[in-house]
Write an enzyme that holds these catalytic residues in place. Structure first.
Site, PDB file in Angstrom:
ATOM      1  N   LYS A  96      51.118  28.050  41.177  1.00  0.00           N
ATOM      2  CA  LYS A  96      51.463  29.397  40.717  1.00  0.00           C
ATOM      3  C   LYS A  96      52.631  29.881  41.574  1.00  0.00           C
ATOM      4  O   LYS A  96      52.487  30.057  42.783  1.00  0.00           O
ATOM      5  CB  LYS A  96      50.271  30.343  40.847  1.00  0.00           C
ATOM      6  CG  LYS A  96      50.606  31.782  40.506  1.00  0.00           C
ATOM      7  CD  LYS A  96      49.440  32.716  40.795  1.00  0.00           C
ATOM      8  CE  LYS A  96      49.859  34.169  40.702  1.00  0.00           C
ATOM      9  NZ  LYS A  96      48.779  35.102  41.067  1.00  0.00           N
ATOM     10  N   GLY A 184      46.368  43.356  38.482  1.00  0.00           N
ATOM     11  CA  GLY A 184      46.145  44.724  38.064  1.00  0.00           C
ATOM     12  C   GLY A 184      44.906  44.975  37.226  1.00  0.00           C
ATOM     13  O   GLY A 184      44.583  46.118  36.916  1.00  0.00           O
ATOM     14  N   THR A 206      40.817  40.739  42.832  1.00  0.00           N
ATOM     15  CA  THR A 206      40.290  41.939  43.460  1.00  0.00           C
ATOM     16  C   THR A 206      39.240  42.638  42.604  1.00  0.00           C
ATOM     17  O   THR A 206      38.282  43.216  43.141  1.00  0.00           O
ATOM     18  CB  THR A 206      41.442  42.915  43.773  1.00  0.00           C
ATOM     19  OG1 THR A 206      42.444  42.231  44.534  1.00  0.00           O
ATOM     20  CG2 THR A 206      40.944  44.110  44.563  1.00  0.00           C
TER      21      THR A 206
END
Length: 255
Positions: A96, A184, A206
């Site tokens: 990535k 996000g 997260t």
């Protein structure tokens, strides 16, 4: 099935491995999520120090594809060095590409991302670049030959969800390679929405590791992604301004 380069996966959830309260919680969350691709920052791992704790030791790695990322890189050259380090350590040849251009927003640098992707493709890597939701940049990267596009839903770790669903929809519509919405995501609602727009997969960290109960949230994200994909494939009804009776009116009895 999700196909990246010559590899196929049943799960459309890619899970990050950072910031969990403990290795045990991390392991349970990974197992419950049924994710098959796990991502992590190479620069945050002691991959050459056997005495240091390593989450990879907690897992049966035959069940997973590892996706190292170049987090921490600020230039294409740094990203390429990190990718080569990951490959040399035997982790994976899929990378990535993450090149941050602004430390306040942690938004990716489009120019350096293009440069790094081009160099790593020439080195034989399977390249998955993390980008903003820039439609033109996504096409430029696809034309370059990357194996998937990873546009952010909103800034990393913000939990704001999809702030620009229109651009994400445009990217999905134009892409002939997988589109993996990355960064996000805050809730299962966000993950389902991304999949309903036609994304091929969602990468998150997260939203799970920072949840009050990471294990339950990992399962919730799995179910949301499955539901969103099924909804996209089924095709939602057209939105209308006014009500439409759900039962046919033709042939109704007159009272």
């Amino acid at each position: 099935m999700l196909k990246i380069a010559d590899r196929t996966y049943h799960s459309r959830l890619l899970l990050g491995t950072g910031k969990y309260p403990s290795f045990e919680v991390q392991k349970k969350a990974v197992e419950v999520s049924q994710a098959e691709i796990l991502t992590f920052a190479v620069r945050r791992m002691n991959i050459f120090s056997a005495e240091q704790p390593n989450f990879l030791e907690q897992l049966d790695l035959t069940n997973y594809t590892l996706l190292p990322n170049t987090a921490g890189a600020k230039t294409a050259e740094e990203a390429v060095r990190i990718a080569k380090l990951a490959k040399a350590s035997g982790l994976c040849d899929m990378i990535k590409v993450e090149v941050i251009g602004d430390q306040r927003t942690l938004l990716p640098d489009p120019i350096e991302t293009l440069k790094a992707s081009e160099k790593l493709l020439a080195e034989g890597f399977i390249v998955l670049p993390y980008t903003s939701d820039d439609v033109v940049l996504a096409k430029r990267l696809e034309n370059l030959g990357v194996h998937a596009i990873m546009p952010g839903a909103s800034p990393i770790g913000s939990g704001k969800g999809l702030v620009n669903p229109l651009n994400l929809k445009f990217i999905v519509e134009q892409s002939e390679i997988p589109v993996i919405v990355d960064a996000g995501i805050g809730s299962p609602k966000d993950a389902a929405y991304a999949m309903e727009l036609g994304a091929d997969a969602v990468l998150l960290n997260t939203a799970v590791s920072g949840a009050r109960d990471p294990v339950k949230m990992a399962e919730a994200m799995k179910l949301a992604i499955d539901a969103g994909r099924l909804g996209f494939e089924a095709g939602r009804i057209e939105e209308k301004e006014y009500a439409t009776a759900s039962s046919p009116t033709i042939g109704m009895m007159t009272l």
